[in-house]
Design a protein around this motif. Structure first.
Motif, short mmCIF file in Angstrom:
data_model
loop_
_atom_site.label_atom_id
_atom_site.label_comp_id
_atom_site.label_asym_id
_atom_site.label_seq_id
_atom_site.Cartn_x
_atom_site.Cartn_y
_atom_site.Cartn_z
N ASP A 179 0.77 -1.32 0.06
CA ASP A 179 0.11 0.05 -0.19
C ASP A 179 0.85 1.24 -0.16
O ASP A 179 0.35 2.45 -0.35
N ASN A 180 2.00 1.07 0.61
CA ASN A 180 2.88 2.23 0.36
C ASN A 180 4.35 1.53 0.41
O ASN A 180 4.79 0.94 0.85
N VAL A 181 5.15 2.29 -0.50
CA VAL A 181 6.60 1.95 -0.76
C VAL A 181 7.31 3.30 -0.37
O VAL A 181 6.93 4.39 -0.71
N GLY A 182 8.46 3.24 0.03
CA GLY A 182 9.39 4.22 0.35
C GLY A 182 10.79 3.93 0.47
O GLY A 182 11.13 2.71 0.37
N GLY A 183 11.73 4.84 0.33
CA GLY A 183 13.17 4.39 0.37
C GLY A 183 14.09 5.04 1.49
O GLY A 183 13.41 5.38 2.58
N PHE B 166 1.72 5.95 -2.16
CA PHE B 166 0.74 5.39 -1.74
C PHE B 166 -0.08 4.96 -2.83
O PHE B 166 -0.38 5.55 -4.10
N ARG B 167 -0.94 3.83 -2.63
CA ARG B 167 -2.29 3.53 -3.24
C ARG B 167 -3.30 4.58 -2.50
O ARG B 167 -3.38 4.81 -1.39
N ARG B 168 -4.04 5.17 -3.53
CA ARG B 168 -5.19 6.09 -2.79
C ARG B 168 -6.08 5.15 -2.40
O ARG B 168 -6.63 5.85 -1.21
N THR B 169 -6.28 4.00 -2.54
CA THR B 169 -7.15 3.34 -1.72
C THR B 169 -6.79 2.89 -0.43
O THR B 169 -7.70 3.09 0.72
N ALA B 170 -5.64 3.00 0.01
CA ALA B 170 -5.18 2.83 1.40
C ALA B 170 -5.29 4.25 2.30
O ALA B 170 -5.70 4.11 3.27
N LEU B 171 -4.89 5.27 1.49
CA LEU B 171 -5.05 6.64 2.01
C LEU B 171 -6.59 6.83 2.62
O LEU B 171 -7.03 7.41 3.51
N GLU B 172 -7.45 6.45 1.78
CA GLU B 172 -8.94 6.58 1.93
C GLU B 172 -9.26 5.78 2.96
O GLU B 172 -10.18 5.95 3.75
N ARG B 173 -8.85 4.56 2.96
CA ARG B 173 -9.22 3.27 4.00
C ARG B 173 -8.92 3.96 5.46
O ARG B 173 -9.71 3.74 6.37
N GLU C 4 2.76 7.24 12.26
CA GLU C 4 1.39 7.04 12.90
C GLU C 4 0.59 6.75 11.46
O GLU C 4 -0.28 5.67 12.06
N MET C 5 0.49 7.23 10.52
CA MET C 5 -0.19 6.82 9.56
C MET C 5 0.38 5.48 9.09
O MET C 5 -0.71 4.68 8.71
N ASN C 6 1.33 5.21 8.82
CA ASN C 6 1.89 3.82 8.45
C ASN C 6 1.46 2.81 9.44
O ASN C 6 1.40 1.69 9.00
N HIS C 7 1.40 3.19 10.56
CA HIS C 7 0.96 2.16 11.56
C HIS C 7 -0.41 1.89 11.34
O HIS C 7 -1.06 0.55 11.30
N SER D 35 -2.13 -1.79 10.45
CA SER D 35 -3.02 -2.32 11.45
C SER D 35 -4.42 -2.67 10.59
O SER D 35 -5.44 -3.57 11.08
N THR D 36 -4.50 -2.21 9.70
CA THR D 36 -5.83 -2.44 8.64
C THR D 36 -5.49 -3.44 7.51
O THR D 36 -6.34 -3.59 6.66
N GLY D 37 -4.46 -4.13 7.58
CA GLY D 37 -4.01 -5.28 6.76
C GLY D 37 -3.13 -4.73 5.68
O GLY D 37 -2.67 -5.65 4.61
N GLY D 38 -2.71 -3.59 5.47
CA GLY D 38 -1.65 -3.15 4.32
C GLY D 38 -0.31 -3.59 4.76
O GLY D 38 0.09 -3.86 5.83
#
Length: 333
Positions: free
Chosen positions: A115-119, A165-172, A187-190, A194-197
């Motif tokens: 749902d999110n990738v970073g470096g 990010f996938r927009r769907t993850a941000l909306e979720r 905090e948001m990555n947590h 926590s919601t399965g991403g």
């Protein structure tokens, strides 16, 4: 593969010096799909708004929205709301994307299902002090085992630098929690995890980062990091570990050693051992650097550790009380 369109969101405040170059790096991406850039501009005291408006007038892919509070998470949410595409990339107004950044990110999302990738937050200094801080910030003794600082193998991670990010993850998860003036990414990555991403670290995604230019500015930065990481620990139970506890424990140990040594002299060995440890660690970190930078590394390490630890210890219980998590817990069942 079919390359999805990407929205790049940038919260900007007092970024007159770097903004135009940062946006040029985005628009010059070697990316096969469509791009847009959304700049959320806070109430700056320099010409940031004028620069942003000029960029938008020169290229239809650039859009400007207001961020009246000037706060980073509010700006990110405003930019995300004004963006259009299925992939959303966060970048800062002074960060310079390498040409393949978005292509690597989107391919990694497609290959891993993340749902999110970073470096890597690639700290690079210009002055001797900045070079010392960069050495400290990319070392395990400076920042622990955080791969987005020190590098390492790609794979799932607790958090990453910036993020695509996938927009769907941000909306979720409802986007960024605007109460978190710092640590909003962690905090948001947590919440995503926590919601399965899945949050994925990809070491090929390197973004240059310029360290703070003085010891005072570095101390303020790390003091706030410590304060807000304590808020995350309060809001999300079970997220703290030894890496985060090491600086406050060091602060307490040194304080006890310095004061208690007047009554029990062996306690002075505690601050002495800490000073010896960071001085010894600075030797390999300083290889290839100018003499002034090498001598500054122990100061940079101590500043980071002590400021983070003091911030963590003194974090007020009410800090972050207006977050969505805190409000939900106060609501009656």
């Amino acid at each position: 593969m079919t390359w999805p369109a990407v929205s790049v969101v940038m919260p900007v405040l007092n970024e007159e010096r770097h903004l135009a170059q940062a946006v040029r790096h985005v628009l010059a991406q070697e990316y096969p799909g469509d791009l847009e850039v959304v700049l959320a501009v806070g109430p700056s005291t320099d010409r940031t708004r004028e620069v942003a408006d000029t960029l938008a007038a020169a290229d239809p892919r650039v859009k400007v929205v207001d961020n009246p509070t000037g706060r980073t998470p509010a700006g990110l949410n405003a930019a995300i709301a004004a963006s259009s595409h299925s992939i959303v990339a966060r970048i800062d107004g002074h960060a310079m994307m390498p040409p393949d950044y978005l292509a690597v990110a989107v391919r990694t999302i497609e290959e891993t299902g993340a749902d999110n990738v970073g470096g890597i937050m690639a700290a690079e200094g210009e002055t001797p002090w900045e070079k010392a801080v960069a050495a400290a910030m990319t070392s395990k003794i400076g920042v622990g085992n955080a791969r987005f600082h020190t590098g390492g193998e790609g794979g799932p991670a607790d958090t990453v630098y910036l993020g695509v990010f996938r927009r769907t993850a941000l909306e979720r998860v409802g986007g960024y929690d605007e109460a978190f003036l710092r640590a909003q990414d962690w905090e948001m990555n947590h919440r995503i995890r926590s919601t399965g991403g899945v949050v994925w670290f990809e070491p090929r995604m390197r973004v240059s980062y310029r360290p703070r230019p003085s010891a005072g500015a570095l101390a303020k930065q790390y003091f706030n990091y410590g304060r807000w990481r304590r808020v995350v620990a309060r809001q999300h139970k079970g997220t703290i570990n030894l890496r985060y506890l090491a600086p406050p424990l060091a602060v307490l140990g040194i304080a006890v050693g310095l004061v208690g040594g007047f009554w029990l002299w062996p306690l002075w060995l505690v601050p002495g051992a800490y000073a010896a440890a960071i001085a010894g660690a600075a030797v390999p970190l300083g290889r290839g650097l100018p003499a002034r930078a090498r001598l500054s590394i122990p100061v940079a390490l101590a500043t980071m550790h002590m400021a983070w630890g003091i911030g963590f210890i003194t974090s007020p219980p009410g800090l972050g009380a207006d977050s969505r998590v805190a409000q939900t817990r106060r609501e009656p069942a």
